[in-house]
Write a protein that holds these residues in place. Sequence first.
Motif, PDB file in Angstrom:
ATOM      1  N   GLU A   1       0.842  -1.189   0.000  1.00  0.00           N
ATOM      2  CA  GLU A   1       0.000   0.000   0.000  1.00  0.00           C
ATOM      3  C   GLU A   1       0.882   1.245   0.000  1.00  0.00           C
ATOM      4  OE1 GLU A   1      -3.526   1.839  -0.363  1.00  0.00           O
ATOM      5  OE2 GLU A   1      -3.464  -0.308   0.077  1.00  0.00           O
ATOM      6  N   GLU A   2       0.429   2.261  -0.737  1.00  0.00           N
ATOM      7  CA  GLU A   2       1.106   3.561  -0.678  1.00  0.00           C
ATOM      8  C   GLU A   2       0.500   4.368   0.452  1.00  0.00           C
ATOM      9  OE1 GLU A   2       1.424   5.810  -4.249  1.00  0.00           O
ATOM     10  OE2 GLU A   2       2.094   4.103  -5.459  1.00  0.00           O
ATOM     11  N   ILE A   3       1.373   5.017   1.192  1.00  0.00           N
ATOM     12  CA  ILE A   3       0.931   5.759   2.363  1.00  0.00           C
ATOM     13  C   ILE A   3       1.947   6.864   2.621  1.00  0.00           C
ATOM     14  CG2 ILE A   3       2.100   4.704   4.364  1.00  0.00           C
ATOM     15  CD1 ILE A   3      -0.862   4.114   5.361  1.00  0.00           C
ATOM     16  N   ARG A   4       1.628   7.808   3.493  1.00  0.00           N
ATOM     17  CA  ARG A   4       2.567   8.894   3.787  1.00  0.00           C
ATOM     18  C   ARG A   4       3.051   8.775   5.233  1.00  0.00           C
ATOM     19  NH1 ARG A   4       2.645  12.745  -0.088  1.00  0.00           N
ATOM     20  NH2 ARG A   4       3.572  14.311   1.281  1.00  0.00           N
ATOM     21  N   LEU A   5       4.370   8.932   5.395  1.00  0.00           N
ATOM     22  CA  LEU A   5       4.979   8.943   6.722  1.00  0.00           C
ATOM     23  C   LEU A   5       5.317  10.372   7.134  1.00  0.00           C
ATOM     24  CD1 LEU A   5       7.517   5.964   6.522  1.00  0.00           C
ATOM     25  CD2 LEU A   5       5.197   5.940   7.432  1.00  0.00           C
ATOM     26  N   LYS A   6       5.361  10.590   8.433  1.00  0.00           N
ATOM     27  CA  LYS A   6       5.759  11.902   8.949  1.00  0.00           C
ATOM     28  C   LYS A   6       7.283  12.029   8.918  1.00  0.00           C
ATOM     29  CE  LYS A   6       1.900  12.336  12.217  1.00  0.00           C
ATOM     30  NZ  LYS A   6       1.552  12.407  13.657  1.00  0.00           N
ATOM     31  N   ASN A   7       7.743  13.175   8.483  1.00  0.00           N
ATOM     32  CA  ASN A   7       9.168  13.505   8.522  1.00  0.00           C
ATOM     33  C   ASN A   7       9.244  14.942   8.981  1.00  0.00           C
ATOM     34  OD1 ASN A   7      11.765  14.480   7.922  1.00  0.00           O
ATOM     35  ND2 ASN A   7      12.020  13.017   6.277  1.00  0.00           N
ATOM     36  N   SER A   8       9.463  15.130  10.294  1.00  0.00           N
ATOM     37  CA  SER A   8       9.353  16.454  10.905  1.00  0.00           C
ATOM     38  C   SER A   8       7.943  16.976  10.623  1.00  0.00           C
ATOM     39  CB  SER A   8      10.432  17.396  10.377  1.00  0.00           C
ATOM     40  OG  SER A   8      11.716  16.890  10.695  1.00  0.00           O
ATOM     41  N   HIS A   9       7.855  18.045   9.819  1.00  0.00           N
ATOM     42  CA  HIS A   9       6.535  18.620   9.541  1.00  0.00           C
ATOM     43  C   HIS A   9       6.066  18.319   8.114  1.00  0.00           C
ATOM     44  CE1 HIS A   9       6.717  20.743  13.346  1.00  0.00           C
ATOM     45  NE2 HIS A   9       7.904  21.245  13.006  1.00  0.00           N
ATOM     46  N   THR A  10       6.765  17.470   7.417  1.00  0.00           N
ATOM     47  CA  THR A  10       6.384  17.145   6.041  1.00  0.00           C
ATOM     48  C   THR A  10       5.980  15.687   5.947  1.00  0.00           C
ATOM     49  OG1 THR A  10       8.650  16.573   5.410  1.00  0.00           O
ATOM     50  CG2 THR A  10       7.984  18.875   5.145  1.00  0.00           C
ATOM     51  N   GLY A  11       5.299  15.355   4.855  1.00  0.00           N
ATOM     52  CA  GLY A  11       4.911  13.973   4.627  1.00  0.00           C
ATOM     53  C   GLY A  11       5.748  13.364   3.523  1.00  0.00           C
ATOM     54  N   ILE A  12       6.117  12.095   3.684  1.00  0.00           N
ATOM     55  CA  ILE A  12       6.919  11.391   2.684  1.00  0.00           C
ATOM     56  C   ILE A  12       6.079  10.273   2.088  1.00  0.00           C
ATOM     57  CG2 ILE A  12       9.000  10.047   2.261  1.00  0.00           C
ATOM     58  CD1 ILE A  12      10.259  11.327   4.644  1.00  0.00           C
ATOM     59  N   PRO A  13       5.882  10.263   0.762  1.00  0.00           N
ATOM     60  CA  PRO A  13       5.151   9.150   0.154  1.00  0.00           C
ATOM     61  C   PRO A  13       6.024   7.895   0.142  1.00  0.00           C
ATOM     62  CG  PRO A  13       5.969  10.636  -1.547  1.00  0.00           C
ATOM     63  CD  PRO A  13       6.301  11.273  -0.231  1.00  0.00           C
ATOM     64  N   VAL A  14       5.489   6.788   0.656  1.00  0.00           N
ATOM     65  CA  VAL A  14       6.233   5.528   0.690  1.00  0.00           C
ATOM     66  C   VAL A  14       5.304   4.390   0.302  1.00  0.00           C
ATOM     67  CG1 VAL A  14       7.812   6.306   2.519  1.00  0.00           C
ATOM     68  CG2 VAL A  14       5.712   5.074   3.128  1.00  0.00           C
ATOM     69  N   GLN A  15       5.914   3.276  -0.023  1.00  0.00           N
ATOM     70  CA  GLN A  15       5.153   2.047  -0.231  1.00  0.00           C
ATOM     71  C   GLN A  15       5.500   1.078   0.882  1.00  0.00           C
ATOM     72  OE1 GLN A  15       4.314  -0.227  -4.107  1.00  0.00           O
ATOM     73  NE2 GLN A  15       6.009  -1.374  -3.220  1.00  0.00           N
ATOM     74  N   LEU A  16       4.491   0.558   1.553  1.00  0.00           N
ATOM     75  CA  LEU A  16       4.690  -0.428   2.609  1.00  0.00           C
ATOM     76  C   LEU A  16       4.444  -1.818   2.035  1.00  0.00           C
ATOM     77  CD1 LEU A  16       2.816   1.234   5.629  1.00  0.00           C
ATOM     78  CD2 LEU A  16       5.187   1.549   4.891  1.00  0.00           C
ATOM     79  N   SER A  17       5.445  -2.687   2.147  1.00  0.00           N
ATOM     80  CA  SER A  17       5.296  -4.091   1.744  1.00  0.00           C
ATOM     81  C   SER A  17       5.299  -4.917   3.022  1.00  0.00           C
ATOM     82  CB  SER A  17       6.450  -4.515   0.821  1.00  0.00           C
ATOM     83  OG  SER A  17       6.478  -3.708  -0.343  1.00  0.00           O
ATOM     84  N   MET A  18       4.165  -5.482   3.394  1.00  0.00           N
ATOM     85  CA  MET A  18       3.972  -6.059   4.720  1.00  0.00           C
ATOM     86  C   MET A  18       3.770  -7.573   4.624  1.00  0.00           C
ATOM     87  SD  MET A  18       1.424  -3.013   6.003  1.00  0.00           S
ATOM     88  CE  MET A  18       1.732  -3.132   7.751  1.00  0.00           C
ATOM     89  N   THR A  19       4.523  -8.306   5.477  1.00  0.00           N
ATOM     90  CA  THR A  19       4.449  -9.769   5.501  1.00  0.00           C
ATOM     91  C   THR A  19       4.455 -10.247   6.948  1.00  0.00           C
ATOM     92  OG1 THR A  19       5.676  -9.910   3.422  1.00  0.00           O
ATOM     93  CG2 THR A  19       5.545 -11.906   4.758  1.00  0.00           C
ATOM     94  N   ALA A  20       3.507 -11.104   7.294  1.00  0.00           N
ATOM     95  CA  ALA A  20       3.455 -11.668   8.649  1.00  0.00           C
ATOM     96  C   ALA A  20       4.455 -12.815   8.763  1.00  0.00           C
ATOM     97  CB  ALA A  20       2.049 -12.153   8.960  1.00  0.00           C
ATOM     98  N   LEU A  21       5.203 -12.876   9.897  1.00  0.00           N
ATOM     99  CA  LEU A  21       6.229 -13.897  10.121  1.00  0.00           C
ATOM    100  C   LEU A  21       6.008 -14.574  11.470  1.00  0.00           C
ATOM    101  CD1 LEU A  21       9.378 -11.821   9.074  1.00  0.00           C
ATOM    102  CD2 LEU A  21       8.150 -13.486   7.662  1.00  0.00           C
ATOM    103  N   GLN A  22       6.594 -15.765  11.595  1.00  0.00           N
ATOM    104  CA  GLN A  22       6.617 -16.484  12.872  1.00  0.00           C
ATOM    105  C   GLN A  22       8.058 -16.471  13.353  1.00  0.00           C
ATOM    106  OE1 GLN A  22       3.633 -17.576  13.831  1.00  0.00           O
ATOM    107  NE2 GLN A  22       4.161 -18.519  15.790  1.00  0.00           N
ATOM    108  N   ILE A  23       8.340 -15.729  14.400  1.00  0.00           N
ATOM    109  CA  ILE A  23       9.701 -15.601  14.923  1.00  0.00           C
ATOM    110  C   ILE A  23       9.751 -16.189  16.330  1.00  0.00           C
ATOM    111  CG2 ILE A  23      11.591 -14.030  15.488  1.00  0.00           C
ATOM    112  CD1 ILE A  23      10.460 -12.075  13.484  1.00  0.00           C
ATOM    113  N   GLU A  24      10.425 -17.368  16.448  1.00  0.00           N
ATOM    114  CA  GLU A  24      10.573 -18.033  17.751  1.00  0.00           C
ATOM    115  C   GLU A  24       9.232 -18.166  18.452  1.00  0.00           C
ATOM    116  OE1 GLU A  24      13.530 -16.077  20.006  1.00  0.00           O
ATOM    117  OE2 GLU A  24      15.159 -16.562  18.612  1.00  0.00           O
TER     118      GLU A  24
END
Length: 423
Positions: free
Chosen positions: A128-151
């Motif tokens: 999904e494309e979404i915006r992150l906060k960077n100080s007072h500005t927004g940065i457009p990013v793409q989040l690639s999300m995967t669920a994992l089993q860790i220990e």
Amino acid sequence: MKHEKTITDLRAELEELRHQLLEAHETIDAIRTGQVDALILESNGSNELYTLKTADIAYRVFIEKMTEGAVTLSRDGFILYCNQQFAVIVNHPLSAVIGSSFRVFIADEDLAAYDQLFENCWQQDSKEEIRLKNSHTGIPVQLSMTALQIEGTRALSIIITDLSAQKKTQLQLEEANRKLQIMNKALEESNHDLQQFASIASHDLQEPLRKVQMFSNMLLEKNEELHGDSKRFLDKILDATRRMKILIVDVLNYSRLSARDPMRETVDLNKVVNELLEDLELIILEKKAVVRVGELPSIAGNKGQIRQVFQNLLSNALKFTRADHRPVIDITAQTVAEKYAQHSTENSRFTLIRVKDNGIGFEEKYLENIFALFERLHTKDKFEGTGIGLAIARKIIEKHGGAITAQSKIGAGAEFLIWLPMQ
């Protein structure tokens, strides 16, 4: 009496703490970047060995070297791990990022979209494309999300791709397309104006010119006593009006080529050339020229325009002749498979037509000049013409998806090469 530490003692303790903190930072960096794969720690008077798996070392090195941000979240959305690049993206120290809720770095307007994405990604991988906060500005990013089993624990791996440069390029492209649309509209309006001019040239300009010619001829016929400068001046007027009429017709023909492509048909080039030779029979006889024509193919095109190309080339070959040589013109054709023309593809087949003469020729450094509007390599008192004929020929050939060029030497004739798509 209680012993009080001196300033020197306090400074020494402070320096020792700073040294320990520096060692801790260096150790953490070494672990993160894979520089160590084992640690020995002192505990209860004994040493204990802690090892890191080799696979984990390679993974950590890879993650730290990535140009994307990498984050691992707990089931409740807190950051268990992140690489340095993510800290750079959100413009926070690494120490302030780890342990924080990932949600605090999401732009306010995208929080609802992120919450929905966070819930869905545990069931299936999500992007999904979404915006992150960077100080007072927004940065457009793409989040690639995967669920994992860790220990034995469910965790979420997120790769964060900064889209700032991509979005900037996209905006520049959209702006360029907008300007191109404006330019295309201006060009369409310009073409419309050119068509209006063509209409004026074909009627309003030619009519007064015809009257100038007519009355000049009447004056010449009714005043036989004209002599000396008067007759010479009148002859110059008639010559000038004749050249102007030819120029108007040539400009009109060139402007009409900017209109929409006319209907095309099967054009037998043999018939076209034979008809032209009949039309040019008198000048061919006058100059005692020899015209040799090989077998020519049929093409898909506009017969009138193709005829005009050959008429211009043959007229030039009969015009630019050497006084001490009998004009010889050869017209031949062959099938080629060359990616020369502008619309050619890997499987294109073309007919290469050669029109060769033994006339005065030209220097090849002027090759582009001869195909330009109003360009002449000779003065009009030596060879008549408006300098538009070859420009018209090139435009017609290019409108048919072909190409035209020439090769020549002074005093050794010229050869025009035409590529046209096969039918």
